[in-house]
Design an enzyme around this catalytic site. Sequence first.
Site, PDB file in Angstrom:
ATOM      1  N   THR A  32       0.820  -1.218   0.000  1.00 44.66           N
ATOM      2  CA  THR A  32       0.000   0.000   0.000  1.00 44.66           C
ATOM      3  C   THR A  32       0.849   1.261   0.000  1.00 44.66           C
ATOM      4  O   THR A  32       0.467   2.266  -0.597  1.00 44.66           O
ATOM      5  CB  THR A  32      -0.956  -0.024   1.224  1.00 44.66           C
ATOM      6  OG1 THR A  32      -1.907  -1.069   1.007  1.00 44.66           O
ATOM      7  CG2 THR A  32      -1.695   1.279   1.410  1.00 44.66           C
ATOM      8  N   SER A  74       1.667  -7.574  -1.003  1.00 45.30           N
ATOM      9  CA  SER A  74       2.410  -8.577  -0.222  1.00 45.30           C
ATOM     10  C   SER A  74       1.704  -9.929  -0.204  1.00 45.30           C
ATOM     11  O   SER A  74       2.318 -10.941   0.111  1.00 45.30           O
ATOM     12  CB  SER A  74       2.686  -8.074   1.193  1.00 45.30           C
ATOM     13  OG  SER A  74       1.525  -8.122   1.988  1.00 45.30           O
ATOM     14  N   THR A 108       1.719  -4.556   4.154  1.00 46.39           N
ATOM     15  CA  THR A 108       1.611  -4.933   5.565  1.00 46.39           C
ATOM     16  C   THR A 108       0.968  -6.304   5.769  1.00 46.39           C
ATOM     17  O   THR A 108       1.133  -6.908   6.831  1.00 46.39           O
ATOM     18  CB  THR A 108       0.791  -3.884   6.356  1.00 46.39           C
ATOM     19  OG1 THR A 108      -0.510  -3.782   5.771  1.00 46.39           O
ATOM     20  CG2 THR A 108       1.478  -2.534   6.343  1.00 46.39           C
ATOM     21  N   ASP A 109       0.244  -6.796   4.756  1.00 48.26           N
ATOM     22  CA  ASP A 109      -0.525  -8.038   4.976  1.00 48.26           C
ATOM     23  C   ASP A 109       0.353  -9.232   5.346  1.00 48.26           C
ATOM     24  O   ASP A 109       0.016 -10.009   6.232  1.00 48.26           O
ATOM     25  CB  ASP A 109      -1.366  -8.379   3.736  1.00 48.26           C
ATOM     26  CG  ASP A 109      -2.542  -7.429   3.566  1.00 48.26           C
ATOM     27  OD1 ASP A 109      -2.824  -6.646   4.495  1.00 48.26           O
ATOM     28  OD2 ASP A 109      -3.185  -7.468   2.500  1.00 48.26           O
TER      29      ASP A 109
HETATM   30  C1  SIN Z   1      -0.336  -5.397   0.959  1.00 49.92           C
HETATM   31  O1  SIN Z   1      -0.015  -6.051   1.943  1.00 49.92           O
HETATM   32  O2  SIN Z   1       0.325  -5.426  -0.094  1.00 49.92           O
HETATM   33  C2  SIN Z   1      -1.557  -4.543   0.966  1.00 49.92           C
HETATM   34  C3  SIN Z   1      -1.886  -4.000   2.304  1.00 49.92           C
HETATM   35  C4  SIN Z   1      -0.870  -3.023   2.843  1.00 49.92           C
HETATM   36  O3  SIN Z   1       0.210  -2.813   2.349  1.00 49.92           O
HETATM   37  O4  SIN Z   1      -1.217  -2.412   3.887  1.00 49.92           O
END
Ligand code: SIN
Length: 344
Positions: A32, A74, A108-109
């Site tokens: 993100t 991710s 973050t995922d």
């Molecule tokens: C991801 O993990 O690529 C999407 C969500 C994020 O980065 O917060």
Amino acid sequence: MLRPTALIALLAFSATAQSTRPRVHIIATGGTIASTNYYSGSAGHVGVEALLRAVPQLDSIATISGQQFANIASSAMTPANWLQLSRAISDTLARRPDLAGIVVTHGTDTMEETAYFLDLTVKDPRPIVVTGAMRPSDGIGIDGPANLYNAVRVAGASSARERGAMILLNDEIFAARDATKSNAVRPDAFSAPYRGDLGLAEPEGIVFHRPPSRRGVFDLANLRDLPRVDVSYSYAGADGTDIDAFVAAGAKGIVVAATGRGSMTPAQRQAVTHAMEKGVIVLVGTRTGSGTVPVGEGVRGTSSTPSTIGTGDLNPQKARILLMLALTRTSDRREIAKIFQANQ
Ligand code: SIN
């Protein structure tokens, strides 16, 4: 998907009066922080140059170099990508004794998984700080620039050495081993429910609450890929179909995200027993999000079936990574239990 030659585009960034500032190398992988347009799934729109341009203040705290490793959500990260990324970081650190540390930008995922893999496989004492954002780069009140800025501060801090890989979001620093994404939306998305945070990026400086402590790392030399390990989720009425399917698909290990302190349904228990009879290593953790299944008390066996191994306080997705790496050393159940004990 990720060809090394295409991935590793080295970019140099100039900075004025660089000599006294720590040198920090940023490796961008997507997420993100590199996306635009809320909830559109449009990861991969913003490259590392643009990420850095959005934080001109970086120039006053560090001398930055950057690298575009990938630009993906991710959820698309794979164990093969972890191997590539870990090797890229180890190579960069070996080639660049001038670097104080590394920052990895990441979705973050699955951030906690990549960060823990790096923690377990990069030997260098210099810090690896993994960061990202919950709001896209064109959102309102975006968190990406502040997270990147603070991640660079931590990577440049001498007090961050010997701490392995860390996660930084929302001014909070977590050990990669302990951190988990515990909120799907808010900027304070990460927590370390069992062990607490490692420190804070305060306005006055980087503060750590505990002294550095590092466990041993796994050697990736000569390793082409990682053994298959799956996670089975336990719930009322779970019938073990997934466990049978994982075994049929060639799993060398299975981690059960069990209810409570390691309990599972009778049918799952039966499927686990069959899996172990076929030589699959089974670990039992908890789906509760906090607390332990002691390593020596997974699920006790009988005279004819061996006990499973508890994951300690490692959550199931982290235990999966440690088991994948442990299986590159040994398939002996007792030796694997010792590895989990050593990583508590
Ligand atoms: C991801 O993990 O690529 C999407 C969500 C994020 O980065 O917060």
